[in-house]
Write an enzyme that holds these catalytic residues in place. Structure first.
Site, mmCIF file in Angstrom:
data_model
loop_
_atom_site.group_PDB
_atom_site.id
_atom_site.type_symbol
_atom_site.label_atom_id
_atom_site.label_comp_id
_atom_site.label_asym_id
_atom_site.label_seq_id
_atom_site.Cartn_x
_atom_site.Cartn_y
_atom_site.Cartn_z
ATOM 1 N N GLY A 110 1.121 -1.224 0.017
ATOM 2 C CA GLY A 110 -0.094 -0.003 0.045
ATOM 3 C C GLY A 110 0.794 1.440 0.133
ATOM 4 O O GLY A 110 0.160 2.180 0.002
ATOM 5 N N CYS A 111 1.991 1.100 -0.025
ATOM 6 C CA CYS A 111 3.137 2.365 -0.003
ATOM 7 C C CYS A 111 3.513 2.547 -1.388
ATOM 8 O O CYS A 111 3.590 1.650 -2.146
ATOM 9 C CB CYS A 111 4.335 1.976 0.888
ATOM 10 N N GLN A 112 3.558 3.856 -1.757
ATOM 11 C CA GLN A 112 3.854 4.377 -3.146
ATOM 12 C C GLN A 112 5.500 3.923 -3.408
ATOM 13 O O GLN A 112 5.746 3.537 -4.428
ATOM 14 C CB GLN A 112 3.920 5.742 -3.226
ATOM 15 N N SER A 113 6.203 4.047 -2.182
ATOM 16 C CA SER A 113 7.634 3.630 -2.401
ATOM 17 C C SER A 113 7.815 2.513 -1.580
ATOM 18 O O SER A 113 6.985 1.882 -0.974
ATOM 19 C CB SER A 113 8.493 4.794 -1.810
#
Length: 199
Positions: A110-113
């Site tokens: 769920g994290c962009q990075s």
């Protein structure tokens, strides 16, 4: 080094007097003011950090007390360019993350990075360590580790996380990064639930 030792002995009220005087000197002093603030807060952070070196020590501050401390630190800055710089510096001060823990199972979904979160459980305390390939995400996870690491599963699960809104972080993140922040907190609490179930 003399500046660092002198700053370390200055109490906050005295520091504010010095900063107010510098502000009167005009625009050229703004860079100096920003650096003085960063140096002072990072020194204070090093005084209070716990469990970042993976040493289990007695928890002397509650989760709420740590949040209140973070709120005070961010209120120390007047604008978000300074706050972002402080957040980045916090990420840079994370302990080195072992390459053996940089695995897919430690990636937070769920994290962009890419954000890796590893945990351990001893003496009824959960200890977290983390890393990220993005400087803002690394700063965010460093704050969360500071808040949650070194506490019992029950304390982590029941914690009311209010510092994010109070420092204005949520309103200064993109929707994707805000979702990533929620995913970080969710994963931390999942670890705590798992350790609680093992007891």
């Amino acid at each position: 080094m003399e500046l660092l030792s002198e700053l370390d002995s200055i109490v906050p009220n005295q520091l504010w007097i010095i900063l107010t005087f510098l502000e009167l000197l005009g625009p050229l002093s703004l860079f100096i003011i920003q650096k003085v603030k960063l140096i002072y807060l990072l020194m204070q952070l090093k005084r209070h950090q716990k469990c970042w070196d993976n040493c289990l020590i007695l928890t002397v501050q509650s989760i709420q007390q740590i949040q209140d401390q973070i709120i005070d630190e961010f209120n120390f800055f007047q604008d978000w360019s300074e706050k972002y710089q402080y957040l980045i510096d916090l990420g840079k001060n994370l302990p080195e993350f072992n390459d053996s823990n940089r695995i897919d199972s430690n990636l937070i979904k769920g994290c962009q990075s890419k954000v890796w979160l590893n945990s351990s459980f001893d003496y009824n305390l959960v200890v977290f360590e983390a890393d990220s390939d993005a400087i803002i995400s690394k700063g965010i996870i460093s704050l969360l580790i500071r808040v949650f690491s070194g506490h019992t599963p029950e304390e982590i699960i029941s914690a009311n996380i209010d510092f994010i809104d109070k420092i204005g972080l949520n309103s200064h993140l993109s929707q994707t990064r805000a979702n990533g922040l929620l995913s970080m907190i969710k994963q931390i609490k999942i670890y705590a639930l798992a350790y609680q179930a093992k007891k």
